[in-house]
Scaffold this active site. Structure first.
Site, PDB file in Angstrom:
ATOM      1  N   LYS A  50      -9.926  -6.801   4.415  1.00  0.00           N
ATOM      2  CA  LYS A  50     -10.440  -7.864   3.542  1.00  0.00           C
ATOM      3  C   LYS A  50     -11.294  -8.853   4.336  1.00  0.00           C
ATOM      4  O   LYS A  50     -12.295  -9.376   3.819  1.00  0.00           O
ATOM      5  CB  LYS A  50      -9.278  -8.552   2.833  1.00  0.00           C
ATOM      6  CG  LYS A  50      -8.624  -7.597   1.820  1.00  0.00           C
ATOM      7  CD  LYS A  50      -7.268  -8.064   1.379  1.00  0.00           C
ATOM      8  CE  LYS A  50      -6.662  -7.102   0.360  1.00  0.00           C
ATOM      9  NZ  LYS A  50      -5.217  -7.285   0.186  1.00  0.00           N
ATOM     10  N   GLU A  95       0.859  -1.188   0.000  1.00  0.00           N
ATOM     11  CA  GLU A  95       0.000   0.000   0.000  1.00  0.00           C
ATOM     12  C   GLU A  95       0.896   1.239   0.000  1.00  0.00           C
ATOM     13  O   GLU A  95       2.091   1.168   0.321  1.00  0.00           O
ATOM     14  CB  GLU A  95      -0.863   0.019   1.264  1.00  0.00           C
ATOM     15  CG  GLU A  95      -1.845  -1.126   1.369  1.00  0.00           C
ATOM     16  CD  GLU A  95      -2.878  -1.135   0.254  1.00  0.00           C
ATOM     17  OE1 GLU A  95      -3.678  -0.205   0.166  1.00  0.00           O
ATOM     18  OE2 GLU A  95      -2.874  -2.084  -0.548  1.00  0.00           O
TER      19      GLU A  95
HETATM   20  N1  HSE Z   1      -1.101  -4.118  -0.427  1.00  0.00           N
HETATM   21  C1  HSE Z   1      -1.960  -5.186  -0.792  1.00  0.00           C
HETATM   22  C2  HSE Z   1      -1.196  -6.494  -0.708  1.00  0.00           C
HETATM   23  C3  HSE Z   1      -2.447  -4.952  -2.194  1.00  0.00           C
HETATM   24  O1  HSE Z   1       0.017  -6.459  -0.474  1.00  0.00           O
HETATM   25  O2  HSE Z   1      -1.796  -7.547  -0.803  1.00  0.00           O
HETATM   26  C4  HSE Z   1      -3.703  -5.670  -2.548  1.00  0.00           C
HETATM   27  O3  HSE Z   1      -4.783  -5.301  -1.738  1.00  0.00           O
END
Ligand code: HSE
Length: 343
Positions: A228, A213
């Protein structure tokens, strides 16, 4: 007969460019095979500027311009005065594709983009976790009231169809537990640490590869995976959880010697997101766990993600695939658009 679907993109970073590349390469195939001609008519990016052509923009040319100059300035289709909201209101897009950065605290500015689009009777397809984790029910009601749909496959495991498999195929088998590797950055770091790389070097590589991110704290402290888990609870188990209801620990306290100790015991550390139905409700967590190597999630390495469903009628089902990245996340948008128009 081929139906035209006009797309208005918000955000032209990794994911937006991945989507543009897929359309440049495959829009003609989709038109021939599915009868849907997907055209980008507008793009609005907070840093790169806005462009609009009601008949459609050339996706390959947009990519060339960004790779040459990093912005849309000077293109004949440029709309210097437009921001995302103006694009939603004034363009002829049928589908707004929301790919701005995720903010799991406020969900903004993406929630505003969703509301604007839905209330203007435009479908919304999004890879942005914020609105889905924080405001899904309200947005779903707004979509229904306006006779349009939302597609959010890309918010969990990018284009790997975890949500669609769960919602459409496995829900009737009664899912009672879901566990998975939902963050590519941390799985990449743990995999590299097992090969002897330092935590800091592995994180820097994950950032360079575009998995992390914008602020990688969200990855390594487990907030991204927790977001998630909240989305999975809402979409697969019909339960609205707040982010702070997920019992969350990241990977920052794991040392190289912890990783090596697990390895010599025939185990492997994984950052596991899980949801389990109980007599009283739903237990939700994100925790580093030591899994035996025989566990279906233990062999999932690098930035790859996986989801393991436990169901009453079908037993255990595991789906493994990309969880991040330019083309896999761009492809999630294609899946959602095809699903919306299939209905
Ligand atoms: N930063 C997230 C990951 C990207 O590393 O999975 C996908 O949501």
């Amino acid at each position: 007969m081929v139906k035209q679907v006009r797309l208005g993109l918000i955000g032209f970073g990794n994911v937006g460019q991945g989507l543009a590349q897929i359309l440049a390469e495959s829009a003609a195939d989709y038109a021939a095979a599915r009868g849907l001609e997907l055209r980008i008519v507008a793009v609005s990016d907070a840093l790169k500027g806005s462009v609009y052509a009601p008949e459609g923009l050339d996706a390959a040319r947009l990519l060339e311009k960004i790779s040459a100059d990093g912005n849309f300035h000077g293109l004949p289709e440029e709309k210097p005065a437009w921001d995302a909201v103006a694009m939603i209101r004034e363009s002829n897009a049928d589908v707004i594709v929301e790919m701005s950065y995720t903010d799991l605290k406020t969900g903004q500015p993406a929630i505003t983009h969703f509301k604007e689009a839905l209330s203007h009777r435009k479908h919304v397809v999004s890879t942005n976790k914020g609105p889905v984790a924080l405001a899904y029910s309200e947005l779903q009601q707004l979509a229904a009231a306006n006779g349009v749909q939302m597609g959010v496959e890309g918010t969990v495991m990018s284009g790997t169809p975890a949500l669609r498999l769960g919602m459409e195929i496995l829900a009737p088998a009664h899912i009672h537990r879901v566990m998975g590797i939902f963050n590519g950055t941390t799985n990449y770091i743990l995999t590299q640490m097992e090969s002897g790389m330092s935590y800091a070097a592995a994180l820097a590589e994950a950032q360079k590869l575009g998995y992390a991110e914008a602020d990688p704290t969200g990855d390594v402290e487990g907030f991204d995976a927790a977001g998630k888990v909240v989305i999975l609870a809402r979409l697969l188990m019909n339960t609205a959880l707040r982010l702070d209801e997920v019992d969350r620990t990241g990977i920052t306290a794991l040392t190289q010697s912890d990783v090596a100790a697990a390895r010599s015991a025939g185990e492997r550390w994984k950052l596991i997101g899980s949801l389990e139905k109980t007599e009283t409700g739903l237990n939700a967590s994100v925790q580093p766990q030591r899994l035996p190597l025989a566990h279906p999630l233990a062999g999932v390495s690098g930035a790859t993600n996986a989801i393991h469903f436990s169901t009453d009628y079908l037993g255990e089902v595991t789906l493994i695939g990309p969880g991040a990245g330019r083309l896999p996340t761009g492809y999630a948008v294609i899946e959602d658009i095809l699903a919306i128009y299939r209905e």
